[in-house]
Design a protein around this motif. Structure first.
Motif, short mmCIF file in Angstrom:
data_model
loop_
_atom_site.label_atom_id
_atom_site.label_comp_id
_atom_site.label_asym_id
_atom_site.label_seq_id
_atom_site.Cartn_x
_atom_site.Cartn_y
_atom_site.Cartn_z
N ALA A 134 -46.61 10.89 -0.51
CA ALA A 134 -45.48 10.33 0.23
C ALA A 134 -45.43 10.93 1.63
O ALA A 134 -45.54 12.14 1.80
N THR A 135 -45.27 10.09 2.63
CA THR A 135 -45.25 10.56 4.01
C THR A 135 -44.06 11.46 4.29
O THR A 135 -44.16 12.43 5.04
N SER A 136 -42.93 11.14 3.69
CA SER A 136 -41.71 11.90 3.97
C SER A 136 -40.87 12.02 2.71
O SER A 136 -41.26 11.55 1.64
N ILE A 137 -39.72 12.65 2.84
CA ILE A 137 -38.72 12.61 1.78
C ILE A 137 -38.36 11.14 1.57
O ILE A 137 -38.13 10.41 2.53
N GLN A 167 -37.24 -3.78 3.33
CA GLN A 167 -36.67 -3.10 4.49
C GLN A 167 -35.90 -1.86 4.06
O GLN A 167 -35.08 -1.91 3.14
N GLY A 168 -36.20 -0.76 4.73
CA GLY A 168 -35.49 0.48 4.48
C GLY A 168 -35.05 1.10 5.79
O GLY A 168 -35.03 0.43 6.84
N TYR A 169 -34.72 2.38 5.73
CA TYR A 169 -34.22 3.10 6.90
C TYR A 169 -34.89 4.46 7.01
O TYR A 169 -35.06 5.16 6.02
N ARG A 170 -35.29 4.81 8.24
CA ARG A 170 -35.84 6.14 8.51
C ARG A 170 -34.79 6.93 9.29
O ARG A 170 -34.18 6.43 10.23
N LEU A 171 -34.60 8.19 8.90
CA LEU A 171 -33.63 9.05 9.57
C LEU A 171 -34.02 10.50 9.37
O LEU A 171 -34.97 10.80 8.65
N VAL A 190 -35.06 5.94 3.35
CA VAL A 190 -34.17 5.44 2.30
C VAL A 190 -34.60 4.02 1.96
O VAL A 190 -34.74 3.17 2.83
N SER A 191 -34.82 3.77 0.67
CA SER A 191 -35.33 2.48 0.21
C SER A 191 -34.30 1.79 -0.69
O SER A 191 -33.60 2.46 -1.46
N PRO A 192 -34.23 0.46 -0.65
CA PRO A 192 -33.34 -0.26 -1.57
C PRO A 192 -33.86 -0.28 -3.00
O PRO A 192 -33.13 -0.63 -3.92
N VAL A 198 -35.95 11.77 -6.26
CA VAL A 198 -36.27 11.78 -4.84
C VAL A 198 -37.67 12.34 -4.66
O VAL A 198 -38.00 13.38 -5.24
N LEU A 199 -38.48 11.65 -3.88
CA LEU A 199 -39.84 12.13 -3.62
C LEU A 199 -39.82 13.23 -2.57
O LEU A 199 -39.28 13.05 -1.47
N LEU A 200 -40.38 14.36 -2.93
CA LEU A 200 -40.49 15.50 -2.01
C LEU A 200 -41.83 15.37 -1.30
O LEU A 200 -42.85 15.87 -1.76
N GLY A 201 -41.81 14.63 -0.20
CA GLY A 201 -43.04 14.25 0.48
C GLY A 201 -43.48 15.20 1.57
O GLY A 201 -42.97 16.33 1.70
N ASN A 202 -44.42 14.72 2.40
CA ASN A 202 -45.12 15.60 3.34
C ASN A 202 -44.26 16.07 4.51
O ASN A 202 -44.63 17.07 5.15
#
Length: 223
Positions: A134-137, A167-171, A190-192, A198-202
């Motif tokens: 995963a690229t991010s949280i 469609q999601g949101y990056r923050l 954040v994904s619908p 929760v993915l603990l990503g990079n």
């Protein structure tokens, strides 16, 4: 009547034992530091409390000292064995802890080989799964709403899922915490889509050096 009274006392005793066991689990350690040794006894700081000398085979606040060598010790907590190095705090299993100045997290793989842990985003509790892919949280909108995260102020992005693109949101989130290790200003998505954890990503992982040791994943904070 006497038999009934005796049964009642046994029931009350059993309930009391269960409550004591639950209390012991609730106060089990999540942060442990080896701060010294006296002969064959280790000096441990557990959950930020005063230092305590513990002999091999003894337990303190749920932490059992298994072995002790020069500036190193092995302890056991909730069936998990962890290596301690002198003056290096370790968060075991990611349980809640006081403070936030720790630098090392040790996660143990579950029966499926996944590294799961309890943690917090902006101080609100979540369940993480370590995911180097995963690229991010990454969290669901349901989890974001539960922890009071206003994702609608983030940047709209397209997210690829198993069911196609959505469609999601990056923050940026203020803080992400596992055990007594906390990092700040972390990229999240954040994904619908519904997600069980929760993915603990990079965006979190890159703040650490990471190594696999048998069924344990050790994260050492870099910055």
């Amino acid at each position: 009547m006497k038999a009934h009274a005796g049964a009642k006392r046994l029931l009350l005793a059993a309930v009391a034992a269960q409550l004591m066991a639950a209390a012991a689990v609730a106060h089990a350690a999540s942060s442990v530091t080896l701060t010294g040794s006296i002969g064959s006894r280790a000096i441990l700081i557990v959950n930020g409390n005063a230092p305590k000398t513990v002999a091999i085979g003894e337990s303190y606040q749920g932490v059992k000292l298994v072995s002790l060598q020069a500036e190193q010790a092995v302890v056991e907590l909730e069936g998990k064995r962890v290596n301690l190095r002198m003056d290096t705090p370790v968060s075991i299993g990611g349980g809640a802890a006081t403070g936030g100045g720790g630098s090392r997290v040790v996660l143990t793989a579950d029966s499926r080989g996944h590294f799961m842990t309890q943690g917090a985003i902006n101080g609100r509790p979540v369940t993480f799964m370590l995911d180097t892919g995963a690229t991010s949280i990454a969290l669901s909108m349901a989890d974001a709403q539960r922890i009071g995260l206003d994702y609608t102020k983030g940047q709209r992005v397209q997210i690829g899922t198993a069911n196609g693109t959505t469609q999601g949101y990056r923050l940026r989130v203020q803080s992400v915490r596992v055990g007594d290790v906390e990092v700040y200003d972390i990229d999240a998505v954040v994904s619908p889509e519904s997600m069980p954890f929760v993915l603990l990503g990079n965006s979190f992982i890159t703040r650490f050096s990471m190594r696999r040791d048998a069924d344990q994943m050790v994260l050492e904070k870099r910055y």
